[in-house]
Write an enzyme that holds these catalytic residues in place. Structure first.
Site, PDB file in Angstrom:
ATOM      1  N   GLY A 319      18.160 -21.612 -29.809  1.00 46.70           N
ATOM      2  CA  GLY A 319      17.543 -20.455 -29.176  1.00 46.70           C
ATOM      3  C   GLY A 319      16.699 -20.877 -27.988  1.00 46.70           C
ATOM      4  N   GLU A 320      15.591 -20.190 -27.786  1.00 51.72           N
ATOM      5  CA  GLU A 320      14.633 -20.429 -26.702  1.00 51.72           C
ATOM      6  C   GLU A 320      15.155 -20.004 -25.337  1.00 51.72           C
ATOM      7  OE1 GLU A 320      13.304 -24.482 -26.548  1.00 51.72           O
ATOM      8  OE2 GLU A 320      12.743 -24.548 -28.669  1.00 51.72           O
TER       9      GLU A 320
END
EC number: 2.4.2.21
Length: 353
Positions: A319-320
Site C-alpha cells: 500500500g502507501e
C-alpha cells in the site's frame, strides 16, 4: 453533501472525439500495428481523460490518506494500531517505501490525516502533513456501523476538496493509504460491491497466518450481518463497513474524475475506494488507471468489477501508494509515445502490407 452531489454531476465519460484523433495517430506510428500493446491503450486513455492530444502528466501527486479502525480491536492485523501514526511520521520524514519510490517517479507525496487514533498535530502544525481529521479512528464495525452517514459524506468531501485544492499543481494523481487493519473494511467493501463472499474477498493483509485469516473472515461476516449494508448504496457501504481514509480516497477519485485528471489506483485498499467511487459515479472509472495486481486475495475481484487490467504484477502488498508511484513512469512512457514517436509519413518509413 452539496459538494458531493455537484462533483458527481460534473463527471463525464472520456472525450470520444479526442480518442478517435489519438487512435488515428497511434495507428500510424512506426511499428507493426499496436506493437506496444497496452502502453498504447494507456496513451489512448490519457488522451480521452484529459481531452488533449498532448496529455499533461508531468506534475505528479500521490495522496496518502491515513486512518485507524475500531475493528483492529478484533485482532485482525499482525501490527498494533500505533504503527499507523509511526508510519505517517516515517512517510512525512521521507523514510518509507512510498517516499523512496515517489522520488524515483519524480512525484510529490502528500499525507492527509483522515482519522488516525494518535495525535498527529505536531506534523500538521509543521506543515509536513494535512489534517482532514474526522475522528480518532472509526468505530468497531463488528459491533455496529463504522461511522455515521454524515461522517461518510465528510470523508468523501474531504477527498474531493483535496483534489480541488491541488488541481492547479497536479496533472496526475496517485492514491495511497496508511492504516492498521484497513484491509478488513476493504475486504468487506469488496465482498459487497464485487458480489463476493467474505472468504473470497479476504487475504492475509500484513502477513497473518491462515488461522488468523479465518478469524478475520468471521469478523467481516459478523460486521456484514450486524450492519446489513445496502450494496446498491455506496454511501451506506462506506458508513457501515468503511474507513475514513477509504472514503477520502473515494472522494479523491471522484474529484480527479470531475477535473478530467487521470488518477492511478494503487493496491487493494485503494481499489476498494475505487469501487465506492464507481458505485457513486460509474463514469469515474474512465479516469482510473490500475497500478498493479497485489497478492491480496480480493484485489483481482475488485479489479474485475472495475473492468481494469493492472499495469504491473510484482507481488506487492504494502500500500502507501507504492504501486501508483512505479506506474507513473509507465504513464509518462505512454504519453511520450503519443506525443514524440513518429508516424510512417513523418519518418518517411514504408508501411507493411
Amino acid at each position: 453533501m452539496n459538494l458531493l452531489h455537484t462533483t458527481v454531476a460534473r463527471i463525464k465519460p472520456q472525450d470520444e472525439n479526442i480518442r478517435r484523433q489519438a487512435k488515428d495517430r497511434l495507428d500510424r506510428l512506426t511499428m507493426p500495428h499496436w506493437a506496444l500493446g497496452r502502453l498504447l491503450d494507456l496513451a489512448l486513455d490519457l488522451a480521452g481523460m484529459t481531452g488533449s492530444l498532448q496529455p499533461p502528466v508531468d506534475r505528479r501527486l500521490i495522496v496518502t490518506m491515513a486512518g485507524d479502525h475500531g475493528v483492529a480491536a478484533e485482532g485482525v492485523s499482525a501490527f498494533p494500531q500505533e504503527v499507523t501514526g509511526q508510519m505517517v511520521a516515517n512517510i512525512a520524514n521521507g523514510g518509507a517505501g512510498i517516499s523512496t519510490l515517489a522520488r524515483v517517479a519524480n512525484a510529490r507525496v502528500q499525507v492527509v490525516d483522515m482519522g488516525a487514533a494518535c495525535d498527529l498535530s505536531d506534523l500538521v502544525d509543521s506543515g509536513q502533513i494535512l489534517s482532514r481529521r474526522i475522528a480518532p479512528g472509526t468505530a468497531n464495525m463488528a459491533l455496529g456501523a463504522a461511522m455515521t452517514r454524515e461522517q461518510a459524506v465528510r470523508s468523501l468531501e474531504a477527498g474531493i476538496e483535496i483534489a480541488n485544492t491541488f488541481a492547479g499543481e497536479a496533472d496526475l494523481f496517485g492514491t495511497g493509504e496508511m492504516g492498521i487493519a484497513n484491509t478488513t473494511p476493504s475486504s468487506a467493501i469488496v465482498a459487497l460491491l464485487a458480489d463476493a463472499t467474505a472468504d473470497q474477498a479476504t487475504g492475509c493483509g500484513t502477513g497473518i497466518d491462515d488461522n488468523r485469516r479465518k478469524h478475520k473472515v468471521s469478523v467481516i461476516e459478523r460486521a456484514l450481518q450486524t450492519n446489513l449494508p445496502d450494496p446498491h448504496d455506496g454511501l451506506d457501504v462506506l458508513a457501515k463497513v468503511g474507513g475514513f481514509e477509504i472514503g477520502g480516497l473515494a472522494g479523491l477519485i471522484l474529484g480527479a474524475a470531475a477535473l478530467r485528471k487521470p488518477i492511478i489506483i494503487d493496491g487493494f485498499i485503494s481499489t476498494a475506494a475505487a469501487l465506492l467511487a464507481q458505485s457513486l459515479a460509474p463514469a469515474s472509472v474512465d479516469y482510473m488507471i490500475a497500478a498493479h495486481h497485489s497478492i491480496e486475495q480480493g484485489h483481482q475481484l475488485a479489479l474485475a468489477r472495475l473492468g481494469k487490467k493492472p499495469l504491473l504484477d510484482l507481488d506487492f502488498r504494502l500500500g502507501e501508494g507504492t504501486g501508483a508511484a512505479l506506474a507513473m513512469n509507465l504513464v509518462e512512457g505512454a504519453k511520450r509515445l503519443l506525443t514524440e514517436m513518429a508516424t510512417f509519413d513523418e519518418a518517411a518509413v514504408s508501411q507493411g502490407k
